[in-house]
Design a protein around this motif. Sequence first.
Motif, PDB file in Angstrom:
ATOM      1  N   THR A  29       0.820  -1.293   0.245  1.00  0.00           N
ATOM      2  CA  THR A  29      -0.059   0.012  -0.073  1.00  0.00           C
ATOM      3  C   THR A  29       0.912   1.130  -0.115  1.00  0.00           C
ATOM      4  N   ASP A  30       2.194   1.051   0.591  1.00  0.00           N
ATOM      5  CA  ASP A  30       3.136   2.258   0.380  1.00  0.00           C
ATOM      6  C   ASP A  30       3.776   2.177  -0.810  1.00  0.00           C
ATOM      7  N   GLY A  31       3.491   1.482  -1.860  1.00  0.00           N
ATOM      8  CA  GLY A  31       4.218   1.483  -3.392  1.00  0.00           C
ATOM      9  C   GLY A  31       5.239   0.428  -2.975  1.00  0.00           C
ATOM     10  N   ALA A  32       6.348   0.904  -3.512  1.00  0.00           N
ATOM     11  CA  ALA A  32       7.537  -0.325  -3.361  1.00  0.00           C
ATOM     12  C   ALA A  32       8.710   0.174  -2.110  1.00  0.00           C
ATOM     13  N   ASN A  33       8.151   0.967  -1.260  1.00  0.00           N
ATOM     14  CA  ASN A  33       9.138   1.510  -0.119  1.00  0.00           C
ATOM     15  C   ASN A  33       9.445   0.282   0.665  1.00  0.00           C
ATOM     16  N   TYR A  34      10.580   0.045   1.235  1.00  0.00           N
ATOM     17  CA  TYR A  34      11.487  -0.838   1.863  1.00  0.00           C
ATOM     18  C   TYR A  34      11.615  -1.920   0.821  1.00  0.00           C
ATOM     19  N   TRP A  35      11.171  -2.050  -0.360  1.00  0.00           N
ATOM     20  CA  TRP A  35      11.607  -3.217  -1.249  1.00  0.00           C
ATOM     21  C   TRP A  35      12.470  -2.941  -2.175  1.00  0.00           C
ATOM     22  N   HIS A  36      13.568  -3.404  -2.621  1.00  0.00           N
ATOM     23  CA  HIS A  36      14.547  -3.340  -3.528  1.00  0.00           C
ATOM     24  C   HIS A  36      14.611  -4.252  -4.698  1.00  0.00           C
ATOM     25  N   ALA A  54       1.366  -0.595 -23.593  1.00  0.00           N
ATOM     26  CA  ALA A  54       1.638  -1.364 -22.347  1.00  0.00           C
ATOM     27  C   ALA A  54       0.447  -1.941 -21.716  1.00  0.00           C
ATOM     28  N   PRO A  55       0.815  -3.227 -21.400  1.00  0.00           N
ATOM     29  CA  PRO A  55      -0.406  -3.711 -20.545  1.00  0.00           C
ATOM     30  C   PRO A  55      -0.966  -3.082 -19.275  1.00  0.00           C
ATOM     31  N   ASN A  56      -1.999  -3.183 -19.103  1.00  0.00           N
ATOM     32  CA  ASN A  56      -2.476  -2.731 -17.743  1.00  0.00           C
ATOM     33  C   ASN A  56      -2.623  -3.690 -16.747  1.00  0.00           C
ATOM     34  N   TYR A  57      -1.730  -3.597 -15.781  1.00  0.00           N
ATOM     35  CA  TYR A  57      -1.663  -4.682 -14.568  1.00  0.00           C
ATOM     36  C   TYR A  57      -2.668  -4.480 -13.516  1.00  0.00           C
ATOM     37  N   GLY A  58      -3.306  -3.325 -13.312  1.00  0.00           N
ATOM     38  CA  GLY A  58      -4.398  -3.158 -12.523  1.00  0.00           C
ATOM     39  C   GLY A  58      -3.958  -2.122 -11.483  1.00  0.00           C
ATOM     40  N   ASP A  59      -4.537  -1.905 -10.364  1.00  0.00           N
ATOM     41  CA  ASP A  59      -4.128  -0.834  -9.449  1.00  0.00           C
ATOM     42  C   ASP A  59      -3.420  -0.999  -8.132  1.00  0.00           C
ATOM     43  N   VAL A  60      -3.206  -2.518  -7.835  1.00  0.00           N
ATOM     44  CA  VAL A  60      -2.830  -2.799  -6.679  1.00  0.00           C
ATOM     45  C   VAL A  60      -1.378  -3.715  -6.629  1.00  0.00           C
ATOM     46  N   GLY A  61      -0.727  -3.564  -5.619  1.00  0.00           N
ATOM     47  CA  GLY A  61       0.258  -4.737  -5.515  1.00  0.00           C
ATOM     48  C   GLY A  61       1.453  -4.247  -5.949  1.00  0.00           C
ATOM     49  N   LEU A  62       2.617  -5.009  -6.228  1.00  0.00           N
ATOM     50  CA  LEU A  62       3.914  -4.799  -6.868  1.00  0.00           C
ATOM     51  C   LEU A  62       4.155  -5.598  -8.059  1.00  0.00           C
TER      52      LEU A  62
END
Length: 193
Positions: A29-36, A54-62
């Motif tokens: 929910t905080d985007g890619a914060n803490y993930w590398h 470009a494909p649309n992968y939706g609005d949630v997740g990483l």
Amino acid sequence: MKKLSLAFLLLASLQLIHADDVVKNSDFTDGANYWHGDGRTPADMKPQDSLDTAPNYGDVGLIVPLKAHAWTKIVQEFKTRSSAATLNITYMIAPKTTFSQKDEDYQNVPHSIEFDAWGPFDGKRNNFVAIVTDVINYRLFNDNVAPKLNSTGKQTYSAMVDSMVPDDEKTLCLTFPPGTGAVILLHVSLDTQ
């Protein structure tokens, strides 16, 4: 007074039993914060205009877009006071996603993601790999995750990770073989008790 003391003890013991997730931003929910690594947010992947194909992968997740000739990964460092945890992953496979069919692409996964300190191990064809490592104490958990590549619904994976040394730095890594398309991560947690 006895009822109050008993209620307090029961509440305290329930708090000890409550699972604790050591992964930060486990639901993205905080985007890619803490993930590398190679993960991208839905905003990063949105088509820019009506002519963008470009494909649309939706609005949630990483979103982890796969590369044709290289492994991709997402990584997070963490600490835990527990020696065991349950790794839970909820994900979706984007339409038309494929994983490499070459056996050599699944050999020596750590070398493929430039983590040679872990020592070699192989992945399985059509699987991605979940890794939890404690390099300081020479401990490594790795497991192959077998997604249903033709299913675009939510999929789950769960495994017990034990033999962790409490309080030392550890690394959680999800790594994906060469391919086309993307894996959409919805939730990644390490739940301790």
